[in-house]
Design an enzyme around this catalytic site. Sequence first.
Site, mmCIF file in Angstrom:
data_model
loop_
_atom_site.group_PDB
_atom_site.id
_atom_site.type_symbol
_atom_site.label_atom_id
_atom_site.label_comp_id
_atom_site.label_asym_id
_atom_site.label_seq_id
_atom_site.Cartn_x
_atom_site.Cartn_y
_atom_site.Cartn_z
ATOM 1 N N SER A 1 51.410 6.822 52.301
ATOM 2 C CA SER A 1 51.239 5.922 54.052
ATOM 3 C C SER A 1 50.550 6.315 54.576
ATOM 4 O O SER A 1 49.453 6.820 54.332
ATOM 5 C CB SER A 1 52.215 7.142 54.746
ATOM 6 O OG SER A 1 52.395 8.644 54.464
ATOM 7 N N CYS A 2 50.735 6.171 55.943
ATOM 8 C CA CYS A 2 48.665 6.453 57.214
ATOM 9 C C CYS A 2 48.782 7.507 56.845
ATOM 10 O O CYS A 2 49.731 8.287 56.943
ATOM 11 C CB CYS A 2 49.736 6.012 58.398
ATOM 12 S SG CYS A 2 48.530 5.984 59.500
ATOM 13 N N PRO A 3 47.399 7.521 57.135
ATOM 14 C CA PRO A 3 45.980 6.589 56.934
ATOM 15 C C PRO A 3 45.494 6.289 55.494
ATOM 16 O O PRO A 3 44.543 6.243 55.766
ATOM 17 C CB PRO A 3 44.844 8.147 57.673
ATOM 18 C CG PRO A 3 45.574 9.254 57.732
ATOM 19 C CD PRO A 3 47.185 8.824 57.081
#
Length: 81
Positions: free
Chosen positions: A17-19
């Site tokens: 997931s982000c980032p």
Amino acid sequence: MSSKYDTTETLDVKGQSCPMPIVKTKQAIDDLGDGDVLEVIATDSGSMSDIQGWAEGTDGVELLDQVEDGDLYTHYVKKTA
């Protein structure tokens, strides 16, 4: 999976997931030559807007296409400089 782009390398960031999709995309692009195309395969729906925003704000890269296929998000990024 066939693509209309002649990809130089495929980056698998599924499950991240982000980032991380952006961080890994930047690292992979830095290792490519001018004109090379990176295919990024992600499962994070936020990667659609994240990679688009990163590409628009980054010199030397061009977002060619993004494809949503169920829970998979595929991005095609070209190194332009």
